[in-house]
Structures are given as C-alpha cells and as structure tokens.
Design a protein around this motif. Structure first.
Motif, PDB file in Angstrom:
ATOM      1  N   ALA A 190       0.781  -1.247   0.166  1.00  0.00           N
ATOM      2  CA  ALA A 190      -0.102   0.167  -0.029  1.00  0.00           C
ATOM      3  C   ALA A 190       0.949   1.237  -0.046  1.00  0.00           C
ATOM      4  CB  ALA A 190      -0.951  -0.043   1.210  1.00  0.00           C
ATOM      5  N   THR A 230      -7.503  -6.213   4.018  1.00  0.00           N
ATOM      6  CA  THR A 230      -8.606  -6.338   2.861  1.00  0.00           C
ATOM      7  C   THR A 230      -8.446  -7.945   2.340  1.00  0.00           C
ATOM      8  OG1 THR A 230      -9.498  -5.505   0.686  1.00  0.00           O
ATOM      9  CG2 THR A 230      -7.090  -5.966   0.937  1.00  0.00           C
ATOM     10  N   ASP A 254      -1.897   3.286  -3.757  1.00  0.00           N
ATOM     11  CA  ASP A 254      -2.603   3.840  -3.015  1.00  0.00           C
ATOM     12  C   ASP A 254      -4.030   3.125  -2.882  1.00  0.00           C
ATOM     13  OD1 ASP A 254      -0.856   5.861  -2.277  1.00  0.00           O
ATOM     14  OD2 ASP A 254      -1.902   7.266  -3.638  1.00  0.00           O
ATOM     15  N   ASP A 255      -4.178   2.284  -4.026  1.00  0.00           N
ATOM     16  CA  ASP A 255      -5.582   1.597  -4.304  1.00  0.00           C
ATOM     17  C   ASP A 255      -5.517   0.061  -3.993  1.00  0.00           C
ATOM     18  OD1 ASP A 255      -6.776   4.008  -5.202  1.00  0.00           O
ATOM     19  OD2 ASP A 255      -6.157   3.621  -7.299  1.00  0.00           O
ATOM     20  N   ALA A 298      -8.255  -1.422  -1.529  1.00  0.00           N
ATOM     21  CA  ALA A 298      -9.565  -1.261  -1.987  1.00  0.00           C
ATOM     22  C   ALA A 298     -10.492  -2.446  -1.632  1.00  0.00           C
ATOM     23  CB  ALA A 298      -9.775  -0.855  -3.350  1.00  0.00           C
ATOM     24  N   GLN A 343     -12.288  -6.370  -3.678  1.00  0.00           N
ATOM     25  CA  GLN A 343     -11.719  -6.853  -5.013  1.00  0.00           C
ATOM     26  C   GLN A 343     -11.904  -8.045  -5.385  1.00  0.00           C
ATOM     27  OE1 GLN A 343      -8.354  -4.408  -6.110  1.00  0.00           O
ATOM     28  NE2 GLN A 343      -7.951  -4.245  -3.869  1.00  0.00           N
ATOM     29  N   ASN A 382     -10.867  -6.977 -10.810  1.00  0.00           N
ATOM     30  CA  ASN A 382     -10.286  -5.883 -10.466  1.00  0.00           C
ATOM     31  C   ASN A 382      -8.721  -5.718 -10.852  1.00  0.00           C
ATOM     32  OD1 ASN A 382     -12.568  -5.953  -8.039  1.00  0.00           O
ATOM     33  ND2 ASN A 382     -12.463  -4.137  -9.159  1.00  0.00           N
ATOM     34  N   ASP A 430      -5.019  -5.540 -12.282  1.00  0.00           N
ATOM     35  CA  ASP A 430      -4.280  -4.470 -13.221  1.00  0.00           C
ATOM     36  C   ASP A 430      -3.919  -5.079 -14.555  1.00  0.00           C
ATOM     37  OD1 ASP A 430      -4.613  -1.978 -11.648  1.00  0.00           O
ATOM     38  OD2 ASP A 430      -3.605  -3.231 -10.250  1.00  0.00           O
TER      39      ASP A 430
END
Length: 336
Positions: free
Chosen positions: A26, A72, A125-126, A129, A132, A136, A138
């Motif tokens: 993060a 998370t 930063d994300d 989240a 997920q 989600n 990348d």
C-alpha cells in the motif's frame, strides 16, 4: 523454537497459508502479509479462493484469522477455481511499489476448462480497496489449453536485465508439446513503443479514427492521450488493441490547434511520440493560407517567397508595378 506469532485459518478445507508473501503493497510504510486460502468458500462460491492481506503490526501471539483486523481480502469470483493457488511479490510495473501476482490455476477460460489464469494487483494507494476480485486486477494472463493449469507455479524476477521484474508462469499440464508435456510462459514487463500515428494531421471540430503503430501494446491499464501543455485529449473509444497497433476514435475540440504529443501508457510503463499530431493548417509547406508567408505560394498581403502578387517587389518575379523588373519576367507594361 516457538514461533513469535501464529495465525490460523478457520474454514474447513480453506488451505489457509498455502502461500505467503510480504511487502509494503500500500506504500504507506506498513509491512503487509498476503496469505492465500485458495479453497476459501465465499457464500455459494465453493472453493473460489481468496487472499487475506494483514498488517504485520496486527499480529499478537496466537490468533485466528477472524481475530485479526484484516486490511482487505482479494476474493475469487467463481467456484472451484481456487484463486490464490500461488502468490509472488515483485515490481513488474516499475514504480517502486511491490505488486502482488495471484494464480488461479483452475480457472475456466471460456470453453477451455481448468486452463488457469494469473492476475497482477499493482501496489500503491488503491491496493487495499474493498471488495476486489480478479476482475479488479491491473493485468491478467489466461491459459490457452484445457486442463493446462496455468499458474501452478509462478515467479517475478528480472530476466532481461532492464531492472524491472518480469512475469513467469508455469502450466505443468499444457498439451502443446504432447499430453501433459507442460509449458512455461514468460511475459516481459516493458514500456510500449510508439512508431507513428496515422493520420498525423487533422482539422479541429471533427471526429477522427486514428491508428498507432508500434510494439509492446497491451490492453491492461491502457491509457491513450494527446497532449499540448496542460491540454489533454482522450479518446472517445478505444476500438481495438493488438500488440503492434492501437485503433481509437477522438473528436477534436473546435478550439484545438497546433502540435500534440502522443502518450500511450500500460500497466508496465509509458511511451511518447513528440509532435505526433498537427491540428489545423500550419504554414510550413507549399501552400500559404494565412497572414504570414513562409512557403512557396503567396496569397496574402506580405511577399516573402517566390511569387510576387502585391505592391512590393521582394522576390524573383516582378508583376505588380511600373518600376524596372529585377528578373526576366516583364509583366507590368513598362517595356523593359
């Protein structure tokens, strides 16, 4: 020797802890543990799998995962596909933040059952989240072969010496070389390369379909823009993406004018082509069409080129007054 911390799973057959990696995912200074539970059942999604992300500072003695403040959970969306079968940490995106690579080796790729897949979640930063899933991610790679099990093993390491980790995925039951002959697939994390934009000139206020020629284009994290200082134009639609070509449509604003640089970014980096597009007419060719003469055809009130058509002689053809001609073309009636 007794462990300082012990963290246990709570779900029957979850396989909590099958894989563990750590990093400042993060980018907030905390060491986060990514702990796989590839047979985690989430509601009706039996054995869909998941990855718990836990702050190391939350650990204290012996705990169950339910007793810890979990930062998370990345969850698999499809039953039986075992999201989290393998994990790896590294930095293929090259931004200094560790990324998390997650295998889902029993993923069904359309009709290709149990072909396997792997997903990259970029650090930053994300990363934490909520809610997920693999959707989600990348970046993603999918096994092409039924029962190939892409993601049975994986690795992030720099194999081409460019300072950026590349992605290596094993499919131990791949059939390309024969029944369960196996395969290793290598994906190089490289910046896109831009060679040309077609067309390279357009008029303001119109919709244009452009083609970018180049190399190393991927759809994952794709961003295309035309920039002139702080003015940024983005496509109305990305029509298609191939490894060597991107097609997109864009409506140019009515006030657009001058040269724009082309930028193409993917999850792995960015490429730029300076002066890729000229919007509006520029006077640097063979037709002059404004109040400044800078080419070989003059059509306004200032002469500075090879055709004289006003009341001042400043070139090789005199055609406008009664003074002696300074060239070999007499066209004013002076008889000289």
């Amino acid at each position: 020797t007794a462990p300082v911390f012990t963290l246990t799973g709570v779900g029957e057959f979850d396989k909590f802890g099958l894989q563990v990696v750590a990093g400042d995912f993060a980018q907030d200074g905390r060491t986060l543990l990514a702990i796989a539970a590839p047979s985690l059942t989430d509601g009706n999604a039996k054995y869909a799998g998941g990855v718990y992300v836990v702050d190391r500072d939350e650990l204290s003695g012996a705990q169950t995962i339910d007793e810890v403040n979990v930062a998370t959970v990345l969850r698999g969306a499809a039953k039986w596909e075992r999201f989290g079968w393998r994990l790896a940490a590294g930095d293929p995106t090259g931004d200094g933040a560790p990324d998390l690579l997650v295998a889902q080796s029993r993923h069904d790729n359309g009709k290709e059952r149990v072909a396997g897949a792997a997903y990259l979640f970029a650090g930053g930063d994300d990363f934490l989240a909520a809610d997920q899933t693999e959707a989600n991610a990348d970046w993603a790679a999918y096994g092409p072969e039924r029962f190939g099990l892409l993601g049975q093993a994986l690795l992030l390491t720099d194999i081409d010496g460019d300072g950026r980790d590349d992605i290596i995925l094993a499919a131990n039951r791949d059939y390309h070389g024969g029944r369960e002959a196996g395969a290793v697939r290598i994906y190089l994390a490289q910046d896109p390369v831009i060679d040309a934009l077609t067309p390279d000139a357009a008029e303001p206020g119109v919709s244009v379909t452009f083609t970018i020629a180049g190399a190393l284009f991927i759809a994952d994290g794709l961003q295309v823009s035309l920039r002139q200082g702080e003015d940024v134009l983005t496509p109305d639609e990305i029509v298609s993406v191939e490894k060597d070509a991107i097609e997109f449509s864009l409506t140019l604003p009515a006030e657009a004018s001058g040269e724009y640089d082309l930028h193409v970014a993917t999850v792995f980096g960015e490429g730029t082509l300076a002066g890729a597009l000229t919007v509006g007419t520029a006077d640097d060719d063979t037709t002059d069409d404004d109040a400044v003469d800078d080419d070989s055809v003059d059509d306004d009130m200032t002469d500075d080129d090879a055709v004289d058509d006003d009341a001042a002689d400043d070139d090789a053809t005199d055609d406008d007054d009664a003074s002696s001609d300074d060239d070999d073309d007499n066209d004013d009636g002076c008889g000289c």
